[in-house]
Structures are given as C-alpha cells and as structure tokens.
Design an enzyme around this catalytic site. Structure first.
Site, short mmCIF file in Angstrom:
data_model
loop_
_atom_site.label_atom_id
_atom_site.label_comp_id
_atom_site.label_asym_id
_atom_site.label_seq_id
_atom_site.Cartn_x
_atom_site.Cartn_y
_atom_site.Cartn_z
CG ASP A 171 -0.25 -0.12 2.53
OD1 ASP A 171 0.79 0.53 2.72
OD2 ASP A 171 -0.72 -0.89 3.39
CE LYS A 194 -3.51 -2.28 2.65
NZ LYS A 194 -2.67 -2.98 3.64
CG ASP A 220 3.06 -5.02 5.14
OD1 ASP A 220 3.42 -3.96 5.70
OD2 ASP A 220 1.86 -5.29 4.92
CB THR A 225 -5.85 -12.35 9.11
OG1 THR A 225 -5.91 -11.25 8.20
CG2 THR A 225 -6.37 -11.91 10.48
#
Length: 318
Positions: A171, A194, A220, A225
């Site tokens: 992002d 995103k 990242d 999750t």
C-alpha cells in the site's frame, strides 16, 4: 542480567547463548483467576536487567498478547522494586503498535497507552524492532532503541540471486520501506492500490508499476491474518509476475493466516522470530533469527556504546 518472559523464551535463550550468559531465574505463573505472578529467584540489586518479552501470545506457554503485556509490566515493576540499576524492556514486537492514531472518532490511541504503561511500571528504556510507524517512538519520554530486520531480510534475497526482481509495496503507507528494500537488493519498485473498508479487511485494486514476467517480492512489516498478503500475491500473479515471494518482520499469523498462506501463490514467505511461530505453519514459511541483532544491541546498551552504528545510522526507515 537477562530474563525471559513467557511470550518468546526461545528467542531469549538464543540471545543468552550469544551473550555467554545463563538466563536469570524467574518464577512466572498465571493464577486460576487469570492474574499473572512474577518473582525473581536471585538478587538483581544494582544490575542492568534486560527483560525479553515481545507482547504477543504464545500457545505453547499458554499466554495471550494481553497476558504478555501484563507480565512484562509486572516483571519491570518487580525489578524496580528489587533495586535493579536499570530496567530495559526488550520487546522486538511492540503490541498495539498499529493503533497509533485515531482512524475514527472515539477510538483510543492504544500504542501511546502502552508506552505510558511501560514508563509508569519503571522501564528505563525500550529496545524494539520495526515499529508499524516510527512515530510511535514519540509516545515515550524514555529512550527507545529502534532496530530493523531489513538488512537480515535483504541479505536473504541477495543470497538467493533472483533474476528480474521487483519489490512491491502492499500500500502507499509502506512505499518508503519498500523503496529502501528495493535499493538494497537492486530491484525496481511497484505499488499496490489497497483500500481498507473495515479493520482486518483489505481490497487490492490494481498494481502501479511493471511486474510482468518478473520475480516479485511483497514487503511489509506485519503479517497478521494474511488475507491482505494473499490478495496482494494473487493480484501480482494475475498481473503476470513469474514468481512471487513475501517478506515481513513480524509473523503475527492469527485467525486463518495458515490457511491463507497455504493457499497463496507465494513460493516463500520470509519472516523473523520476533514472534514465535506456532505449530501447524505451512511449509513455505522461512524464519530468520534476529538474535544476533538484538544481542549486539543489548551489548552496546550495557556498555553505553552507539546502537545506531549497528546499522550505520540507517535504522530510521520511516
């Protein structure tokens, strides 16, 4: 003196081994009503006490993320009460770091609260790694030593000698991190567009940049999750990437993370041991240890040497 909480005793043991120390004796338990108890089993009067406790859960020792935070606070308080000279919280994973601002009215700024709690308990300084936003350091009035796993991760990809490499930011907020990563591995840069309609829900729209017939590495700081990461990997693959990898410092891996990663197009997901990997992880995860980095930093804090020299002054990534 080095002590381990129950959230990541394996990492603490590696650090102790590299320092040539025995882990200090400490009794830690949770009473039947859920309250946490701590007692140091030897004198720590006048010592520099380093407490290794990332604020994450650990199913193997039976504690949750909130237990780990409370245990860290109690260990700090007990060390202060036992006349330790300095108390240093070694929290490579700083829990609640994603809640660093108000995204909606009437929300808490939880990472600020955690910073205040650590200081109120009596921590003299904090050693942490790859904060979600570097500005979290501003919530502390005590010194914060901010490590980064970027050099460990980039070294891994340099060793792989992958061809036609492109580093992909998941992002706009991670562009600066991805750009530095790309510089270290000699790659081009691409960005994913995103949207986040709700917490822990992300929608990937399209890729800005060229990934066709290239080896993409999505970079990242956190994999939680893994829903976002899976969607990012599938988007990059759909855009024509030949091979897809992922790199992230903190493997939170909660909820359906294992299922998402197992079903994702990633050849390999490279992460570190700031958070212990629970059982049942898919085979495409590679864990690199940050023990050497933390050991060097702890030694420098103890001897009052420069911690920034570990990175050549390049640990302020944001």
């Amino acid at each position: 003196m080095l002590f381990a909480g129950r959230s990541n005793p394996e990492l603490a043991a590696k650090i102790a081994n590299k320092l040539g120390l025995e882990l200090g004796g400490v009794t830690l338990k949770t009473f039947s009503n859920g309250e946490v108890y701590c007692r140091y089993e030897e004198s720590i009067r006048g010592a520099d006490v380093f407490i290794v406790q990332p604020t994450c859960g650990n199913p193997a020792t039976g504690i949750t993320a909130n237990d780990a935070l409370m245990e860290l606070l109690i260990m700090i308080d007990a060390a202060v009460g036992a006349s330790a000279h300095r108390v240093i919280a070694v929290t490579p994973w700083f829990g609640y770091s994603r809640q660093d601002k108000k995204s909606a009215p009437r929300e808490p700024i939880s990472s600020r609260l955690v910073a205040h709690m650590l200081e109120a308990a009596g921590a003299d300084r904090v050693l942490t790694m790859d904060l979600h936003a570097g500005q979290v350091q501003g919530f502390f009035s005590k010194p914060v030593d901010h490590m980064t796993a970027m050099f460990i991760l980039t070294q891994f990809f340099n060793d792989q000698q992958l061809e036609d490499l492109v580093v992909v930011s998941p992002d706009a907020g991670r562009v600066k991190l991805a750009k530095k990563f790309a510089e270290k591995v000699g790659a081009e840069l691409a960005i994913l567009n995103k949207e986040r309609p709700a917490q822990q829900v992300a929608e990937i729209a399209y890729v800005i940049g060229d990934v066709k017939d290239k080896t993409a590495v999505i970079v990242d700081d956190i994999v939680d999750t893994a829903g976002t990461l899976r969607a990012a990997g599938e988007t990059v693959k759909d855009e024509g990437a030949k091979r897809v990898y992922a790199a992230a410092t903190h493997a939170v891996l909660s909820g359906n993370a294992f299922e998402n990663l197992a079903a994702s197009p990633f050849e390999r997901i490279v992460t570190t041991d700031t958070i212990p990997l629970r059982e049942g992880a898919p085979d495409n995860i590679t864990v690199l240890s940050v023990a050497d980095l933390l050991t060097d930093s702890i030694r420098r804090i103890f001897t009052d040497d420069s911690v920034a020299e570990v990175f050549g002054g390049e640990n302020q990534l944001f």
